[in-house]
Design a protein around this motif. Structure first.
Motif, PDB file in Angstrom:
ATOM      1  N   UNK A  18       0.871  -1.248   0.012  1.00 32.03           N
ATOM      2  CA  UNK A  18       0.022  -0.153   0.073  1.00 32.03           C
ATOM      3  C   UNK A  18       0.965   1.179   0.030  1.00 32.03           C
ATOM      4  N   UNK A  19       0.388   2.312  -0.931  1.00 29.81           N
ATOM      5  CA  UNK A  19       1.143   3.370  -1.037  1.00 29.81           C
ATOM      6  C   UNK A  19       1.199   4.285   0.335  1.00 29.81           C
ATOM      7  N   UNK A  20       2.403   4.815   0.796  1.00 31.71           N
ATOM      8  CA  UNK A  20       2.513   5.643   2.075  1.00 31.71           C
ATOM      9  C   UNK A  20       2.759   6.998   1.581  1.00 31.71           C
ATOM     10  N   UNK A  21       2.779   7.771   2.628  1.00 31.48           N
ATOM     11  CA  UNK A  21       3.203   9.194   2.428  1.00 31.48           C
ATOM     12  C   UNK A  21       3.608   9.820   4.052  1.00 31.48           C
ATOM     13  N   UNK A  22       4.317  10.627   3.699  1.00 34.39           N
ATOM     14  CA  UNK A  22       4.594  11.365   5.156  1.00 34.39           C
ATOM     15  C   UNK A  22       3.486  12.160   5.718  1.00 34.39           C
ATOM     16  N   UNK A  23       3.766  12.556   7.000  1.00 34.97           N
ATOM     17  CA  UNK A  23       2.637  13.301   7.632  1.00 34.97           C
ATOM     18  C   UNK A  23       2.430  14.767   7.099  1.00 34.97           C
ATOM     19  N   UNK A  24       1.483  15.253   7.729  1.00 34.01           N
ATOM     20  CA  UNK A  24       0.934  16.621   7.271  1.00 34.01           C
ATOM     21  C   UNK A  24       1.347  17.719   8.224  1.00 34.01           C
ATOM     22  N   UNK A  25       1.912  17.415   9.430  1.00 35.12           N
ATOM     23  CA  UNK A  25       2.088  18.391  10.617  1.00 35.12           C
ATOM     24  C   UNK A  25       2.929  19.260  10.112  1.00 35.12           C
ATOM     25  N   UNK A  26       2.472  20.674  10.380  1.00 32.10           N
ATOM     26  CA  UNK A  26       3.227  21.723   9.890  1.00 32.10           C
ATOM     27  C   UNK A  26       4.019  22.562  10.933  1.00 32.10           C
ATOM     28  N   UNK A  27       4.050  22.038  12.329  1.00 31.40           N
ATOM     29  CA  UNK A  27       4.996  22.646  13.141  1.00 31.40           C
ATOM     30  C   UNK A  27       5.411  21.618  14.143  1.00 31.40           C
TER      31      UNK A  27
END
Length: 142
Positions: A18-27
């Motif tokens: 399954x394709x994965x991606x990094x998180x979206x946290x911005x701080x």
């Protein structure tokens, strides 16, 4: 349960197909971070502990699993928002670097440059908190 992380250039990163991606946290304040500790080079130990203390206080949490490969894989799939460590060997991080990059993350050395294998300094992030992480790191590692 077996977990298999993998990626190759110009393709997505995967966990068990399954394709994965990094998180979206911005701080950093909302981020979960990971690090490791060198086993034999303690010349930068005091600075590293000071950085650890700062990030422990300013982030959502700081973890140490004991494996740079796992820390990088977990950064790639968004379980961690960043991972940093120094004095790593190429065989500890080469595959993980590819996986993080193909999952949309960023990997730099402690000065913000792209060379991490020769400098043996590594910061892997979701790409959104790289600047904030480098600002903290560079207080202690010039």
């Amino acid at each position: 349960m077996t977990r298999c992380f993998y990626a190759w250039k110009d393709a997505p990163a995967y966990l068990n197909g399954k394709e994965i991606s990094v998180s979206n946290n911005s701080t950093v304040g909302t981020s979960l971070l990971a690090t490791g500790f060198p086993y034999y080079d303690f010349t930068k130990q005091a600075a590293y502990i000071e950085l650890f203390t700062e990030l422990m206080r300013s982030s959502h949490g700081l973890r140490r699993l004991g494996s740079a490969a796992v820390d990088l894989a977990y950064t790639a799939c968004g379980r961690f928002d960043a991972f940093y460590e120094y004095n790593l060997n190429a065989w500890d991080v080469a595959a993980g670097i590819v996986i993080v990059k193909q999952a949309g993350g960023e990997v730099v050395n402690f000065k913000g440059g792209s060379e991490v294998l020769d400098t043996r300094e590594l910061l892997a992030t979701n790409g959104k908190i790289t600047g904030e992480m480098l600002e903290a790191i560079q207080k202690y590692f010039r």
